[in-house]
Design a protein around this motif. Structure first.
Motif, PDB file in Angstrom:
ATOM      1  N   SER A   8      -9.587  -7.189   1.779  1.00 17.91           N
ATOM      2  CA  SER A   8      -9.476  -7.029   0.329  1.00 17.91           C
ATOM      3  C   SER A   8      -9.442  -5.554  -0.055  1.00 17.91           C
ATOM      4  CB  SER A   8     -10.653  -7.711  -0.375  1.00 17.91           C
ATOM      5  OG  SER A   8     -10.657  -9.088  -0.121  1.00 17.91           O
ATOM      6  N   ARG A   9     -10.304  -4.765   0.589  1.00 13.87           N
ATOM      7  CA  ARG A   9     -10.336  -3.346   0.261  1.00 13.87           C
ATOM      8  C   ARG A   9      -9.040  -2.656   0.702  1.00 13.87           C
ATOM      9  NH1 ARG A   9     -14.627   1.074   2.371  1.00 13.87           N
ATOM     10  NH2 ARG A   9     -15.972  -0.753   2.587  1.00 13.87           N
ATOM     11  N   GLY A  10      -8.535  -3.039   1.869  1.00 14.04           N
ATOM     12  CA  GLY A  10      -7.273  -2.477   2.340  1.00 14.04           C
ATOM     13  C   GLY A  10      -6.119  -2.814   1.422  1.00 14.04           C
ATOM     14  N   LEU A  11      -6.062  -4.079   0.960  1.00 15.87           N
ATOM     15  CA  LEU A  11      -5.014  -4.491   0.033  1.00 15.87           C
ATOM     16  C   LEU A  11      -5.119  -3.737  -1.281  1.00 15.87           C
ATOM     17  CD1 LEU A  11      -4.958  -8.373   0.584  1.00 15.87           C
ATOM     18  CD2 LEU A  11      -3.180  -6.731   1.223  1.00 15.87           C
ATOM     19  N   LEU A  12      -6.348  -3.506  -1.719  1.00 18.87           N
ATOM     20  CA  LEU A  12      -6.563  -2.727  -2.941  1.00 18.87           C
ATOM     21  C   LEU A  12      -6.057  -1.299  -2.752  1.00 18.87           C
ATOM     22  CD1 LEU A  12      -7.744  -2.602  -5.799  1.00 18.87           C
ATOM     23  CD2 LEU A  12      -9.951  -1.982  -4.780  1.00 18.87           C
ATOM     24  N   GLY A  13      -6.319  -0.739  -1.569  1.00 17.87           N
ATOM     25  CA  GLY A  13      -5.851   0.613  -1.279  1.00 17.87           C
ATOM     26  C   GLY A  13      -4.333   0.697  -1.269  1.00 17.87           C
ATOM     27  N   VAL A  14      -3.673  -0.259  -0.600  1.00 14.95           N
ATOM     28  CA  VAL A  14      -2.207  -0.291  -0.556  1.00 14.95           C
ATOM     29  C   VAL A  14      -1.635  -0.458  -1.955  1.00 14.95           C
ATOM     30  CG1 VAL A  14      -0.217  -1.628   0.247  1.00 14.95           C
ATOM     31  CG2 VAL A  14      -2.091  -1.118   1.819  1.00 14.95           C
ATOM     32  N   THR A  15      -2.252  -1.337  -2.751  1.00 20.09           N
ATOM     33  CA  THR A  15      -1.791  -1.554  -4.128  1.00 20.09           C
ATOM     34  C   THR A  15      -1.930  -0.293  -4.966  1.00 20.09           C
ATOM     35  OG1 THR A  15      -2.439  -3.889  -4.002  1.00 20.09           O
ATOM     36  CG2 THR A  15      -2.098  -2.961  -6.202  1.00 20.09           C
ATOM     37  N   PHE A  16      -3.071   0.369  -4.833  1.00 16.42           N
ATOM     38  CA  PHE A  16      -3.310   1.612  -5.582  1.00 16.42           C
ATOM     39  C   PHE A  16      -2.261   2.667  -5.236  1.00 16.42           C
ATOM     40  CE2 PHE A  16      -5.148   5.910  -5.463  1.00 16.42           C
ATOM     41  CZ  PHE A  16      -5.426   6.097  -6.816  1.00 16.42           C
TER      42      PHE A  16
END
Length: 451
Positions: A8-16
């Motif tokens: 989830s944190r990685g996906l948030l980072g990629v999205t950001f």
């Protein structure tokens, strides 16, 4: 639950990171979202294959092991010139720490010894080896194969595909030589893609130096970091394309060609000439790296002295040392970088206890250079979690710093003087794209690694 949180944190980072690129784009309506999906998807596939698929993982580890054996050849040349030095061990004696940085004085000597007599000779050796492989046509085979895949999957022009593939093996001023005849007539989007690829990856010569730096004399550690650095350089190639094409989408489709033939640029009249030229280039690179480290380290030290004096007011230094568990000796330039980049370190997936440390490394890499950052990582390894070390290794694996803008303007501009103004105009965008590409790679690896 832990795996879910990491993903989830990685996906948030990629999205950001994707949102940042979208907001900074010069033509948002022209962004090719298919290219973005293919580029990020290829990164995820590479990460899963190298880190999780047994056969592919074994293949990369085998290549890394072979690489470390080749690496030992540079030591033979170094010993020929400098002789055999006694094994250096570090013993912290009473009072043997720098009052500003808290760094053991014996350790400073050891790091300097390793860098001068092990890392710099490695740069020279691998520069000569790369020149020999290019002369023999070995590198061109890999470059053309990778470029062919990029043209077919991401629908890029042949020139930018060749440059992106070449950047996996060569430096940001050497890779453009592969497409020298095309540079003058490249579109601005192609030109930015060329520059971004150089910012997001590293040269084979400094790749070897980082392995030497981080792995030391331990062959297992050398192979470990060689595997990750090789994977990082390959993964960041499509990421750089994604970032550059979001910042400056291609709109002049009628001006691009998908030809992937590598122009025959001679690096010498024969093998010995090629090796001699490569050695000369490596010597200049090693001298440049050493000079930059001397200058930047001295400037940072001067800044730290000033911050340390400020921190003496109201015992701020003691408070910082207590709050950080002794990781920072007081107010410093590194601490400020850590505070600024800590949120980004969290988005990339670094463990909470290491956010300041990883943030410092990201700041050093962007504002100074990756060599200084990897030097700091080598010193921090003992106090960081394995996952944070891996994420930092990937995030730092690129030439994206302010000094590289000038290097690219001068290096690429020499191949096509008529494009000098365009190179200067695109410099900051290339820095942003290269940095984001490295961060994309780190975030995706953070999801896959899962501690």
């Amino acid at each position: 639950m832990d795996a879910f949180m990491h993903i989830s944190r990685g996906l948030l980072g990629v999205t950001f990171l994707t949102v940042v690129l979208f907001l900074l784009s010069n033509n948002r309506s022209a962004i090719n979202w298919r290219l973005v999906a293919v580029g990020l998807g290829s990164q995820l596939i590479i990460a899963l294959m190298v880190l999780k698929a047994p056969y592919v993982k074994d293949l990369f580890e085998g290549l890394a092991g072979l690489f470390t054996k080749v690496l030992s050849s540079s030591e033979a040349g170094s010993k020929m010139v400098f002789g055999t030095w006694p094994t250096v061990t570090m013993v912290q004696e009473p009072g043997g720490a720098d009052p500003v940085t808290g760094e053991p004085t014996n350790r400073i000597f050891v790091v300097g010894y390793i860098f001068a007599f092990k890392v710099l000779p490695t740069i020279i050796f691998f520069s000569a080896l790369s020149a020999a492989l290019y002369y023999l046509g070995v590198l061109q085979v890999f470059v053309r194969a990778m470029a062919y895949v990029m043209v077919r999957t991401m629908r890029l022009s042949g020139a930018e595909s060749l440059a992106a593939a070449a950047n996996v093996f060569m430096g940001q001023t050497e890779a453009p030589l592969v497409i020298k005849p095309y540079v003058a007539r490249m579109t601005k989007s192609e030109l930015l893609c060329l520059m971004s690829g150089g910012m997001a990856t590293i040269a084979g010569s400094v790749f070897a130096a980082y392995v030497q730096y981080l792995g030391g004399d331990d062959p297992v550690q050398r192979a470990h970091f060689a595997t990750h650095l090789l994977t990082a350089s390959i993964m960041s190639a499509p990421a750089a394309i994604v970032a550059s094409k979001m910042l400056f989408p291609e709109t002049e489709h009628d001006k691009i060609s998908q030809d992937t033939n590598v122009p025959k640029e001679s690096l010498g009249s024969n093998m010995l000439d090629a090796i001699s030229r490569g050695t000369g280039d490596g010597l200049r690179l090693a001298a440049n790296v050493g000079a930059m480290l001397i200058a930047f380290t001295a400037i940072v030290f001067l800044l730290n002295k000033g911050f340390h004096k400020i921190g003496e007011i109201n015992d701020v230094n003691a408070w910082i040392a207590h709050l950080t568990g002794g990781r920072y000796n007081g107010l410093s330039f590194e601490l400020l970088l850590g505070l600024i980049f800590a949120p980004l370190a969290w988005l990339l997936g670094a463990d909470n206890a290491d956010l300041l440390a990883v943030g410092q490394l990201l700041g050093q890499k962007t504002t100074i250079n990756e060599f200084v950052a990897y030097g700091s990582l080598e010193q921090m390894k003992a106090t960081m979690s394995p996952k944070s070390i891996v994420i930092a290794t990937y995030a730092l694996c690129g030439f994206s710093n302010f000094a590289s803008i000038g290097i690219q303007i001068g290096g690429i501009g020499a191949l096509a003087p008529s494009r000098m103004s365009d190179l200067a105009e695109l410099g900051i965008k290339a820095l942003i794209a290269g940095s984001v590409a490295c961060f994309y790679t780190a975030a995706i690896v953070g999801m896959v690694a899962q501690g």
